[in-house]
Write a protein that holds these residues in place. Structure first.
Motif, PDB file in Angstrom:
ATOM      1  N   ARG A   1       0.832  -1.208   0.000  1.00 54.01           N
ATOM      2  CA  ARG A   1       0.000   0.000   0.000  1.00 54.01           C
ATOM      3  C   ARG A   1       0.869   1.261   0.000  1.00 54.01           C
ATOM      4  NH1 ARG A   1      -3.304  -1.425   5.102  1.00 54.01           N
ATOM      5  NH2 ARG A   1      -1.601  -2.939   5.279  1.00 54.01           N
TER       6      ARG A   1
ATOM      7  N   LEU B   1      -6.389  -1.601  -5.590  1.00 53.03           N
ATOM      8  CA  LEU B   1      -6.712  -1.861  -4.185  1.00 53.03           C
ATOM      9  C   LEU B   1      -8.170  -2.258  -4.007  1.00 53.03           C
ATOM     10  CD1 LEU B   1      -4.709   1.053  -2.535  1.00 53.03           C
ATOM     11  CD2 LEU B   1      -4.267  -1.382  -2.250  1.00 53.03           C
TER      12      LEU B   1
ATOM     13  N   PHE C   1      -7.478  -5.791  -2.441  1.00 54.62           N
ATOM     14  CA  PHE C   1      -7.067  -5.659  -1.042  1.00 54.62           C
ATOM     15  C   PHE C   1      -8.170  -6.115  -0.090  1.00 54.62           C
ATOM     16  CE2 PHE C   1      -6.493  -2.820   2.791  1.00 54.62           C
ATOM     17  CZ  PHE C   1      -5.484  -3.610   3.341  1.00 54.62           C
TER      18      PHE C   1
END
Length: 475
Positions: free
Chosen positions: A59, A75, A79
């Motif tokens: 990140r 992301l 993520f």
């Protein structure tokens, strides 16, 4: 380039994630050339994000990506702050293709950026990235991502990288590029390419610094071929012998196998370093070079230095799963570690070094029990379909599928899925239904005599700095 400005030691770019950013950063910060592996970085980024990105490193890297909206989409898609539940499979990434979808391009560019960014973070040393020429469909996007992060060197082997110098020139100026793609069975008049237009990602960005390009070759003749034209000439060479880990060049002439079924190399395959030196470009010697004496001999032959892989693959900063690394070290110390140069293991057709470890895909029982599948697909070969169009096939996929696509059943015998096996080697293997996890496949060099001296200096659990000290300290 002045030799005084060049690194003496290149840390090899090994496997899938074995040459991690942690390893490359350590070597580069110490003044040598740390190299990350550029193979399958899109898959590695996606899977590490799905595991929650421990430490927040990815990140942090994505926060520095020059196209924030691209990083946000990556992301959003992959993520998972809480990580994946136990046994849950990883979400797949798009397969490589001649016409990749935007999300595939974005993921590949971002993944290569992140790996290089982290390797370069916190020091002023130089960092390289290593690619396989065979994986042409990923090359433009991968290179561009690495260049956005300021990569200093690009290394490429497993093929003849004639197009890379021009590709680097164009990408440094954010120009649209087309890379020719080899398609089996295509007519001579057909031209297949994979394209990238950097302006679709970054409409307005200052020019990039062009990295130096080192071609990984196995003979003086290949070095001479690349050096003779300005269009194909690299900035230097890594000249690799057949004992190095991973893929090897096929023996020159007709393939002959020894009693153990390994390729036999002869005088025609010996490295002629004098002829390489005559090309007038800097070069490094690879394969069995992990010691001060091989380094001295290489330099006496005109080389800048050496590239070393296996010693770094076995150090603490390596991306290899710790349990596998320790097994390799124990077996090598006991004199029972066998490394086979398997002529049929790799779908590429190149011989491939496979460590013979129980519980890995080298084990015949594990190999036989693994369902054949090709879902990562980095080593698929494009081929021309009988009715036109381009398909993809791999000797490691289900045999019936491979034969239906024009392959031969004989070619599929013994073929291992390197993509899934090497990913499992760094503890990122896919989780399958029925509590089945992809087994690892471990590659390492065949000359491990250096371990005795390295252990004497640094013990059984040595670091990348210990390897450098071993290489650069005269006996």
């Amino acid at each position: 380039m002045r030799h005084a400005d060049l690194p003496v030691v290149i840390q090899g770019g090994m496997g899938v994630g074995v040459s991690s950013w942690q390893l490359a950063r350590t070597v580069s910060a110490a003044g040598q050339l740390g190299v990350v592996s550029g193979v399958a970085l899109d898959t590695l980024l996606a899977r590490r994000l799905q595991l929650g990105d421990p430490g927040g490193h990815l990140r942090r890297a994505l926060a520095a990506f020059p196209a924030p909206q691209v990083a946000e989409r990556v992301l959003d898609r992959y993520f998972r702050p809480e990580g994946l539940p136990q046994g849950r499979p990883f979400r797949p990434v798009p397969r490589l293709s001649l016409r990749p979808r935007p999300q595939a391009v974005e993921l590949t560019v971002a993944a290569n950026f992140a790996e290089v960014f982290l390797a370069k973070e916190g020091h002023g040393g130089v960092v390289g990235i290593n690619y396989l020429e065979k994986i042409q469909l990923a090359t433009p996007s991968s290179l561009y991502g690495a260049m956005l992060a300021g990569v200093d060197y690009v290394l490429m082997g497993a093929g003849l990288p004639t197009e890379i110098p021009g590709l680097l020139d164009a990408l440094a100026r954010h120009l649209p590029v087309e890379l020719p793609v080899a398609v089996e069975g295509a007519d001579a008049a057909e031209r297949h390419t994979v394209r990238l237009d950097p302006r679709e990602l970054l409409p307005d960005h200052p020019p990039l610094r062009r990295p130096r390009f080192l071609a990984v070759v196995s003979s003086a003749s290949l070095a001479g071929y690349l050096a003779r034209s300005e269009r194909t000439r690299p900035d230097g060479f890594v000249v690799e012998s057949a004992t190095a880990g991973g893929h090897s060049a096929r023996p020159r002439g007709r393939m002959a196998l020894d009693a153990g079924g390994e390729p036999v190399y002869g005088e025609r395959d010996a490295l002629d370093l004098a002829k390489v030196a005559a090309c007038g470009l800097p070069f490094w010697v690879a394969g069995g070079q992990a010691g001060p004496r091989p380094l001295a001999l290489a330099r006496a032959a005109g080389a800048v230095g050496v590239q070393v892989g296996s010693a770094f693959a076995l150090c603490r900063e390596s991306g290899m799963a710790g349990s596998l690394r320790q097994r390799l070290l124990r077996d090598a110390a006991a004199g029972v570690l066998a490394v086979r140069n398997d002529p049929g293991a790799s779908p590429t057709g190149f011989p491939f070094k496979v460590a013979q470890l129980a519980g890995t895909v080298a084990d015949p029982q594990v190999y036989a029990a693994r369902p054949r599948r090709c879902d990562l697909s980095y080593l698929r070969t494009p081929y021309r379909k009988p009715g036109g169009g381009v398909g993809f096939r791999c000797p490691a996929e289900p045999v019936d599928d491979f034969v239906r696509k024009g392959g031969s059943a004989e070619q599929a015998v013994g073929s291992r899925c390197l993509c899934n096996g090497l990913t499992a080697t760094i503890a990122l293997g896919q989780r399958r239904s029925g509590d089945y996890d992809e087994p690892p496949l471990v590659t390492i060099g065949q000359e491990l005599e250096f371990l005795a001296g390295l252990r004497q200096r640094a013990g059984d659990d040595f670091s990348a700095l210990d390897v450098l000290h071993h290489l650069l300290t005269q006996e």
